[in-house]
Structures are given as C-alpha cells and as structure tokens.
Design an enzyme around this catalytic site. Structure first.
Site, PDB file in Angstrom:
ATOM      1  N   HIS A 103       0.832  -1.204   0.000  1.00  0.00           N
ATOM      2  CA  HIS A 103       0.000   0.000   0.000  1.00  0.00           C
ATOM      3  C   HIS A 103       0.863   1.249   0.000  1.00  0.00           C
ATOM      4  O   HIS A 103       2.065   1.190   0.228  1.00  0.00           O
ATOM      5  CB  HIS A 103      -0.947   0.023   1.210  1.00  0.00           C
ATOM      6  CG  HIS A 103      -0.250   0.165   2.526  1.00  0.00           C
ATOM      7  ND1 HIS A 103       0.216  -0.909   3.245  1.00  0.00           N
ATOM      8  CD2 HIS A 103       0.039   1.268   3.266  1.00  0.00           C
ATOM      9  CE1 HIS A 103       0.773  -0.480   4.372  1.00  0.00           C
ATOM     10  NE2 HIS A 103       0.686   0.834   4.399  1.00  0.00           N
ATOM     11  N   ARG A 107      -1.519  12.041   2.772  1.00  0.00           N
ATOM     12  CA  ARG A 107      -2.434  12.856   3.573  1.00  0.00           C
ATOM     13  C   ARG A 107      -3.344  13.688   2.676  1.00  0.00           C
ATOM     14  O   ARG A 107      -2.910  14.161   1.627  1.00  0.00           O
ATOM     15  CB  ARG A 107      -1.629  13.768   4.504  1.00  0.00           C
ATOM     16  CG  ARG A 107      -0.641  12.989   5.362  1.00  0.00           C
ATOM     17  CD  ARG A 107       0.307  13.889   6.139  1.00  0.00           C
ATOM     18  NE  ARG A 107       1.338  13.084   6.794  1.00  0.00           N
ATOM     19  CZ  ARG A 107       2.502  12.774   6.235  1.00  0.00           C
ATOM     20  NH1 ARG A 107       2.808  13.235   5.031  1.00  0.00           N
ATOM     21  NH2 ARG A 107       3.376  12.029   6.881  1.00  0.00           N
ATOM     22  N   GLU A 154      -3.869   4.287   1.428  1.00  0.00           N
ATOM     23  CA  GLU A 154      -4.329   4.702   2.754  1.00  0.00           C
ATOM     24  C   GLU A 154      -4.343   6.230   2.778  1.00  0.00           C
ATOM     25  O   GLU A 154      -3.302   6.870   2.647  1.00  0.00           O
ATOM     26  CB  GLU A 154      -3.419   4.186   3.867  1.00  0.00           C
ATOM     27  CG  GLU A 154      -3.837   4.709   5.239  1.00  0.00           C
ATOM     28  CD  GLU A 154      -2.865   4.363   6.350  1.00  0.00           C
ATOM     29  OE1 GLU A 154      -3.001   4.940   7.440  1.00  0.00           O
ATOM     30  OE2 GLU A 154      -1.968   3.534   6.115  1.00  0.00           O
ATOM     31  N   ASN A 158      -5.932  14.631   8.992  1.00  0.00           N
ATOM     32  CA  ASN A 158      -5.644  15.162  10.321  1.00  0.00           C
ATOM     33  C   ASN A 158      -6.589  16.330  10.601  1.00  0.00           C
ATOM     34  O   ASN A 158      -6.682  17.273   9.802  1.00  0.00           O
ATOM     35  CB  ASN A 158      -4.193  15.650  10.396  1.00  0.00           C
ATOM     36  CG  ASN A 158      -3.209  14.518  10.215  1.00  0.00           C
ATOM     37  OD1 ASN A 158      -3.191  13.576  10.981  1.00  0.00           O
ATOM     38  ND2 ASN A 158      -2.399  14.604   9.160  1.00  0.00           N
ATOM     39  N   HIS A 172       3.400  10.930  -9.608  1.00  0.00           N
ATOM     40  CA  HIS A 172       1.995  10.600  -9.849  1.00  0.00           C
ATOM     41  C   HIS A 172       1.729   9.144  -9.476  1.00  0.00           C
ATOM     42  O   HIS A 172       2.650   8.364  -9.227  1.00  0.00           O
ATOM     43  CB  HIS A 172       1.622  10.824 -11.319  1.00  0.00           C
ATOM     44  CG  HIS A 172       2.384   9.948 -12.280  1.00  0.00           C
ATOM     45  ND1 HIS A 172       3.415  10.427 -13.053  1.00  0.00           N
ATOM     46  CD2 HIS A 172       2.267   8.626 -12.592  1.00  0.00           C
ATOM     47  CE1 HIS A 172       3.906   9.452 -13.794  1.00  0.00           C
ATOM     48  NE2 HIS A 172       3.221   8.333 -13.539  1.00  0.00           N
ATOM     49  N   GLU A 220      -2.125   9.289 -13.453  1.00  0.00           N
ATOM     50  CA  GLU A 220      -1.955   9.024 -14.874  1.00  0.00           C
ATOM     51  C   GLU A 220      -2.892   7.881 -15.253  1.00  0.00           C
ATOM     52  O   GLU A 220      -2.847   6.806 -14.669  1.00  0.00           O
ATOM     53  CB  GLU A 220      -0.509   8.639 -15.184  1.00  0.00           C
ATOM     54  CG  GLU A 220      -0.241   8.451 -16.672  1.00  0.00           C
ATOM     55  CD  GLU A 220       1.208   8.103 -16.949  1.00  0.00           C
ATOM     56  OE1 GLU A 220       1.831   8.806 -17.772  1.00  0.00           O
ATOM     57  OE2 GLU A 220       1.722   7.146 -16.340  1.00  0.00           O
TER      58      GLU A 220
END
Length: 366
Positions: A103, A107, A154, A158, A172, A220
């Site tokens: 993974h 943020r 993920e 915050n 990208h 992309e």
C-alpha cells in the site's frame, strides 16, 4: 548533519526518540517537539500500541499495552537486530524472501471529498474507514480488490489540516483503465481537473491522460485491457538514478523491469517491482537531467512492502547504503516487529521512509 525524525501526521522535528510518559492512546505514538502524544497510525495494527512500546529499543526495559515491564525474554528477542550479513549472504536471503508492494500512504485535506472522487471517478472501492477522534485523525483505505491480493491506498486526514504541500519529489500514481476518454469525461462531469487531455503516449504507447484529485495528487490514466490489478505504479523522482536502482535491487530485492532514456523530455525512468507490470503495482523512479534533489513536501508519506524477516531486511538495508532510524524489534502485546529507515536518495520518514511490521508471519516495510 544530525538526522531529524518527523511525525508522518504533521511535519515537526522530534526532540528525541525516547518515550514520554503518556500511555493513553490507541495507536503508535511519535514524540513530536510540539506535542509528546502525537501518534503515527499504522493501519494494519488492530490494538493499541504506545510510544513506549515502539520507541524504547535503547532503554533497559519496555512497557506493555497495560504499562507492565516487558520480561528479559522480550529484550533478548530485540537483540536479534544484531544479525550480521555480508554481501553474499544478504543477496542469497533477499532472493528467497517473499515480498510484495502492499500500500501507499498519503495525507488529504478532506477525506469524504477524496473518497467520493476515488469511488465515482476512478472506480476504487472503499475497503475500510476509521475515525480516531481522541487522536485527531481519520483514515480510509481504498483499492481495486482485497488488500490480501491487491495494492491499496491509505488516506489520512488530520483534524483541522485542509491542505498539504505535495512538493516536487512526488510524481503521480498510475492506474489502468479500459477507456481513458470515457473516464476523463466522467472526471470533467464531476468537476475534476484535467492536467493532460487524452492522447497517444509520446513513445508511441497507448492512450494516456493526467487528472488531478481534490488534494492535488496526479493520476496518470493508462488505456489497458481488463486487469486484476488496475493500480499500476507509484512514480517518485530521484537525484541519482543508478544509486537508487542499485539500492532497491539489493536492499529491497526489486527487479529492474525496464529503463528508458527520454532525450526529448530530458529524463530517464526506471521501473522496479516484484513481478511483471501487467500483474503487479510497481515503483517508477524518474531522474530529470541535472536535478539532484527535490522538495518532498508534507503530503506524500510512504510505501509498504512485505518481507519474511524484519531483522535481516534491516541489515541488508544498512549493508547497501540505507540508514536505519528505528532499529528492528518486536512490539509488546502483539505478534508484530517494526523498524524504520531512509533510502540513500533522501526520502525520509515523511516521504519514502520505510517502517517494517510483522503481522503474524509477515513483516511490512511501510
């Protein structure tokens, strides 16, 4: 220059790597200069892990989740991190290690808005989501199939932070779609931004396009037939391509799948991974002529890879030029091992710093 470790949540230098006395959280605590209880959320962990559990490798004793002192047997297990490897033994072990890119973490400023865009425009599925109000953040995990077999993203939100600096180092994400023009029309209809209109790739390849998500991360779009793993690549820029290729081949056991020099674009790319591009998510490293360093920003965080042995992986990383910022060792109370490093190109904890976790029988480089 002294190494500074940063919280993956908010960019702040740490005063030290020793634990504070706080023991009231539900995830891993990263001690920051501005807040000793700021935590690092690692989504694979299912129970509370305190800063004392994670960062006490140098101390004579550690604390369990209940605040109890860990017995000497646990400390003895920590000593496994002293495993010594030479080039020959490291190379042989890495060839046998079972690894897979798992993974990528980054943020976002509006979690629900980003989830909506990924589901409605990019066709991803929401795999799971959680809110940690006492720690001031939320996560969501999306992808094109089960995490056991497919790559995932993920997203971390915050509380109160609605914008991040992506920097110039992140490039990208690449995803395969059957009809690029149709997806671009959908993105436009949903109010998304088109960075590059659909058209043939400059190298004569398939139709490509570039779209921007609500937080400024570029995707992309690559026109391909049906595939079990549409998430094709994570592209990062590096200042020394040959050094990075050598490091990821030797320390991480990745294969150099292909390398191409683009004279017109004044760059060279190297595609690396653990299997064919048409079946696996890969890492694309890009060197732009004459550019030796990049601003990593504070948005993009890290990639996860699976490994069978966190201690040997740490030694291999040291042997081949990586820098360990958290020595490998077990986390009390759960069958998990972890370590942290930075690669020779300078991606640090808030960028391409890797954390190694053992979830049952599998360690994870995050």
């Amino acid at each position: 220059m002294a190494l500074q470790i940063f919280s993956p949540k908010i960019q702040q230098p740490l005063k030290s790597i020793f634990p504070s006395q706080t023991n009231n959280g539900c995830s891993i605590i990263v001690p920051c200069a501005y807040n000793s209880s700021r935590r690092l959320a690692l989504f694979q962990l299912g129970t509370a892990i305190t800063q004392s559990q994670l960062f006490n490798g140098k101390a004579p004793e550690s604390l369990s989740a209940e605040g109890k002192v860990i017995e000497s047997g646990m400390i003895a297990e920590l000593a496994q991190s002293n495993i010594a490897l030479n080039d020959e033994t490291a190379s042989e072990w890495i060839k046998k290690d079972k690894r897979r890119m798992l993974h990528v973490v980054y943020r976002v400023g509006n979690l629900d808005k980003t989830i909506k865009f990924y589901r409605e425009c990019l066709g991803m599925k929401l795999l799971r989501k959680r809110d940690i109000p006492e720690e001031g953040y939320s996560n969501a995990f999306l992808g094109y199939g089960p995490e056991e077999s497919n790559f995932a993203v993920e997203l971390t939100y915050n509380y109160g932070v609605d914008k991040y600096d992506i920097g110039t180092g992140f490039g990208h994400f690449g995803i395969a779609v059957e009809d690029v023009a149709k997806m671009v029309d959908l993105v436009k209809a949903k109010g998304g931004k088109i960075v590059q209109e659909p058209g043939p790739a400059k190298d004569g390849g398939p139709i490509v396009s570039l779209v921007e998500d609500p937080d400024g991360y570029n995707f992309e779009l690559l026109e391909r037939g049906p595939t079990l793993e549409p998430f094709r690549q994570v592209m990062l820029r590096v200042g020394d391509l040959d050094q990075s290729i050598n490091f990821y081949k030797k320390a991480f056991g990745m294969e150099l799948l292909r390398k191409r020099d683009n004279l017109d674009n004044k760059n060279t790319i190297a595609v690396m991974g653990y299997g064919p591009e048409d079946k696996n998510t890969v890492l694309e490293l890009t060197y732009i002529y004459g550019v030796k360093s990049y601003d990593k920003g504070n948005g993009y965080a890290q990639i996860a890879v699976g490994t069978d042995d966190v201690y040997k992986t740490a030694e291999a990383i040291k042997l081949y030029g990586g820098e360990i910022v958290l020595e490998p060792g077990p986390l009390p109370g759960i069958n998990t091992k972890i370590m942290a490093c930075i690669d020779p190109d300078g991606w640090k904890t808030h960028g391409a710093c890797q954390h190694l976790l053992n979830l049952g029988k599998t360690d994870v480089i995050v």
